[in-house]
Scaffold this motif. Sequence first.
Motif, PDB file in Angstrom:
ATOM      1  N   THR A 283       7.917  -9.112   7.867  1.00  0.00           N
ATOM      2  CA  THR A 283       6.509  -9.162   7.488  1.00  0.00           C
ATOM      3  C   THR A 283       6.212 -10.514   6.843  1.00  0.00           C
ATOM      4  O   THR A 283       7.102 -11.354   6.697  1.00  0.00           O
ATOM      5  N   GLN A 284       4.983 -10.693   6.464  1.00  0.00           N
ATOM      6  CA  GLN A 284       4.581 -11.874   5.692  1.00  0.00           C
ATOM      7  C   GLN A 284       3.609 -11.416   4.618  1.00  0.00           C
ATOM      8  O   GLN A 284       2.983 -10.366   4.740  1.00  0.00           O
ATOM      9  N   HIS A 285       3.520 -12.224   3.558  1.00  0.00           N
ATOM     10  CA  HIS A 285       2.660 -11.824   2.439  1.00  0.00           C
ATOM     11  C   HIS A 285       2.284 -13.054   1.619  1.00  0.00           C
ATOM     12  O   HIS A 285       3.046 -14.018   1.537  1.00  0.00           O
ATOM     13  N   HIS A 286       1.112 -12.991   1.007  1.00  0.00           N
ATOM     14  CA  HIS A 286       0.646 -14.012   0.064  1.00  0.00           C
ATOM     15  C   HIS A 286       0.947 -13.470  -1.340  1.00  0.00           C
ATOM     16  O   HIS A 286       0.288 -12.545  -1.812  1.00  0.00           O
ATOM     17  N   PHE A 287       1.987 -14.003  -1.979  1.00  0.00           N
ATOM     18  CA  PHE A 287       2.377 -13.577  -3.324  1.00  0.00           C
ATOM     19  C   PHE A 287       1.565 -14.349  -4.351  1.00  0.00           C
ATOM     20  O   PHE A 287       1.312 -15.550  -4.181  1.00  0.00           O
ATOM     21  N   ASN A 288       1.151 -13.669  -5.418  1.00  0.00           N
ATOM     22  CA  ASN A 288       0.428 -14.320  -6.521  1.00  0.00           C
ATOM     23  C   ASN A 288       0.628 -13.484  -7.779  1.00  0.00           C
ATOM     24  O   ASN A 288       1.414 -12.544  -7.782  1.00  0.00           O
ATOM     25  N   GLY A 289      -0.092 -13.818  -8.820  1.00  0.00           N
ATOM     26  CA  GLY A 289       0.069 -13.142 -10.100  1.00  0.00           C
ATOM     27  C   GLY A 289      -0.217 -11.653 -10.057  1.00  0.00           C
ATOM     28  O   GLY A 289       0.337 -10.886 -10.834  1.00  0.00           O
ATOM     29  N   ARG A 290      -1.070 -11.228  -9.147  1.00  0.00           N
ATOM     30  CA  ARG A 290      -1.409  -9.811  -9.048  1.00  0.00           C
ATOM     31  C   ARG A 290      -0.574  -9.073  -8.006  1.00  0.00           C
ATOM     32  O   ARG A 290      -0.360  -7.881  -8.128  1.00  0.00           O
ATOM     33  N   GLU A 291      -0.153  -9.783  -6.981  1.00  0.00           N
ATOM     34  CA  GLU A 291       0.648  -9.168  -5.917  1.00  0.00           C
ATOM     35  C   GLU A 291       2.010  -9.828  -5.894  1.00  0.00           C
ATOM     36  O   GLU A 291       2.248 -10.771  -5.151  1.00  0.00           O
ATOM     37  N   ARG A 292       2.898  -9.317  -6.751  1.00  0.00           N
ATOM     38  CA  ARG A 292       4.206  -9.934  -6.969  1.00  0.00           C
ATOM     39  C   ARG A 292       5.325  -9.298  -6.165  1.00  0.00           C
ATOM     40  O   ARG A 292       6.457  -9.750  -6.219  1.00  0.00           O
ATOM     41  N   ASP A 293       5.010  -8.210  -5.446  1.00  0.00           N
ATOM     42  CA  ASP A 293       6.021  -7.612  -4.583  1.00  0.00           C
ATOM     43  C   ASP A 293       5.366  -7.138  -3.289  1.00  0.00           C
ATOM     44  O   ASP A 293       4.165  -6.918  -3.231  1.00  0.00           O
ATOM     45  N   TRP A 294       6.186  -7.062  -2.252  1.00  0.00           N
ATOM     46  CA  TRP A 294       5.691  -6.618  -0.962  1.00  0.00           C
ATOM     47  C   TRP A 294       6.866  -6.109  -0.154  1.00  0.00           C
ATOM     48  O   TRP A 294       7.974  -6.619  -0.303  1.00  0.00           O
ATOM     49  N   GLY A 295       6.631  -5.108   0.648  1.00  0.00           N
ATOM     50  CA  GLY A 295       7.723  -4.594   1.441  1.00  0.00           C
ATOM     51  C   GLY A 295       7.338  -3.344   2.191  1.00  0.00           C
ATOM     52  O   GLY A 295       6.215  -3.231   2.683  1.00  0.00           O
ATOM     53  N   PHE A 296       8.270  -2.407   2.233  1.00  0.00           N
ATOM     54  CA  PHE A 296       8.147  -1.262   3.110  1.00  0.00           C
ATOM     55  C   PHE A 296       8.392   0.031   2.328  1.00  0.00           C
ATOM     56  O   PHE A 296       9.462   0.227   1.769  1.00  0.00           O
ATOM     57  N   THR A 297       7.396   0.908   2.309  1.00  0.00           N
ATOM     58  CA  THR A 297       7.543   2.179   1.589  1.00  0.00           C
ATOM     59  C   THR A 297       8.520   3.101   2.302  1.00  0.00           C
ATOM     60  O   THR A 297       9.171   3.909   1.661  1.00  0.00           O
ATOM     61  N   THR A 298       8.610   2.990   3.620  1.00  0.00           N
ATOM     62  CA  THR A 298       9.620   3.728   4.374  1.00  0.00           C
ATOM     63  C   THR A 298      10.436   2.712   5.155  1.00  0.00           C
ATOM     64  O   THR A 298       9.877   1.835   5.818  1.00  0.00           O
ATOM     65  N   PHE A 299      11.740   2.815   5.050  1.00  0.00           N
ATOM     66  CA  PHE A 299      12.599   1.838   5.705  1.00  0.00           C
ATOM     67  C   PHE A 299      13.529   2.506   6.710  1.00  0.00           C
ATOM     68  O   PHE A 299      13.568   2.128   7.856  1.00  0.00           O
ATOM     69  N   MET A 300      14.283   3.478   6.254  1.00  0.00           N
ATOM     70  CA  MET A 300      15.148   4.272   7.130  1.00  0.00           C
ATOM     71  C   MET A 300      15.443   5.589   6.429  1.00  0.00           C
ATOM     72  O   MET A 300      15.397   5.661   5.200  1.00  0.00           O
ATOM     73  N   PRO A 301      15.749   6.622   7.187  1.00  0.00           N
ATOM     74  CA  PRO A 301      16.047   7.905   6.552  1.00  0.00           C
ATOM     75  C   PRO A 301      17.322   7.831   5.711  1.00  0.00           C
ATOM     76  O   PRO A 301      18.324   7.245   6.133  1.00  0.00           O
ATOM     77  N   LEU A 302      17.276   8.414   4.520  1.00  0.00           N
ATOM     78  CA  LEU A 302      18.452   8.445   3.651  1.00  0.00           C
ATOM     79  C   LEU A 302      19.614   9.195   4.286  1.00  0.00           C
ATOM     80  O   LEU A 302      20.776   8.867   4.036  1.00  0.00           O
ATOM     81  N   THR A 303      19.309  10.172   5.125  1.00  0.00           N
ATOM     82  CA  THR A 303      20.394  10.900   5.790  1.00  0.00           C
ATOM     83  C   THR A 303      21.208   9.960   6.676  1.00  0.00           C
ATOM     84  O   THR A 303      22.430  10.077   6.749  1.00  0.00           O
ATOM     85  N   GLU A 304      20.539   9.021   7.348  1.00  0.00           N
ATOM     86  CA  GLU A 304      21.253   8.037   8.173  1.00  0.00           C
ATOM     87  C   GLU A 304      22.031   7.057   7.300  1.00  0.00           C
ATOM     88  O   GLU A 304      23.169   6.709   7.600  1.00  0.00           O
ATOM     89  N   LEU A 305      21.417   6.598   6.228  1.00  0.00           N
ATOM     90  CA  LEU A 305      22.069   5.653   5.325  1.00  0.00           C
ATOM     91  C   LEU A 305      23.344   6.255   4.736  1.00  0.00           C
ATOM     92  O   LEU A 305      24.366   5.580   4.645  1.00  0.00           O
ATOM     93  N   ASN A 306      23.287   7.515   4.354  1.00  0.00           N
ATOM     94  CA  ASN A 306      24.411   8.165   3.671  1.00  0.00           C
ATOM     95  C   ASN A 306      25.452   8.772   4.610  1.00  0.00           C
ATOM     96  O   ASN A 306      26.504   9.194   4.153  1.00  0.00           O
ATOM     97  N   ASP A 307      25.174   8.817   5.903  1.00  0.00           N
ATOM     98  CA  ASP A 307      26.124   9.390   6.862  1.00  0.00           C
ATOM     99  C   ASP A 307      27.224   8.370   7.146  1.00  0.00           C
ATOM    100  O   ASP A 307      26.979   7.338   7.761  1.00  0.00           O
ATOM    101  N   PRO A 308      28.468   8.629   6.696  1.00  0.00           N
ATOM    102  CA  PRO A 308      29.547   7.652   6.863  1.00  0.00           C
ATOM    103  C   PRO A 308      29.818   7.287   8.319  1.00  0.00           C
ATOM    104  O   PRO A 308      30.268   6.182   8.611  1.00  0.00           O
ATOM    105  N   GLY A 309      29.518   8.161   9.244  1.00  0.00           N
ATOM    106  CA  GLY A 309      29.749   7.881  10.655  1.00  0.00           C
ATOM    107  C   GLY A 309      28.752   6.935  11.282  1.00  0.00           C
ATOM    108  O   GLY A 309      28.980   6.406  12.369  1.00  0.00           O
TER     109      GLY A 309
END
Length: 86
Positions: free
Chosen positions: A39-65
């Motif tokens: 993504t892209q973003h214009h960062f400033n004093g009021r908008e200091r973070d930007w990203g993704f509220t959903t990224f990947m399911p935790l079940t996939e992240l935590n599955d060792p396989g």
Amino acid sequence: MYLDVADAASLPYGWSRDAQFSLAVLNQIHDEFTVRKETQHHFNGRERDWGFTTFMPLTELNDPGRGYRVDDKVVLQANVTVSKSH
């Protein structure tokens, strides 16, 4: 997952930057399954973070396989290109 401006409280009045960035959770077994979002973003004093509220399911992240968590370690990657705002 979010990109956050470091030491934002100490930045001078009027500070801003444009950034293009990608955030990723690396697949440590099969690189082609790495989860990456860009993504892209214009960062400033009021908008200091930007990203993704959903990224990947935790079940996939935590599955060792799946290859995202190996030996209880998850590898995150951030690629950032910053330019001064005009």
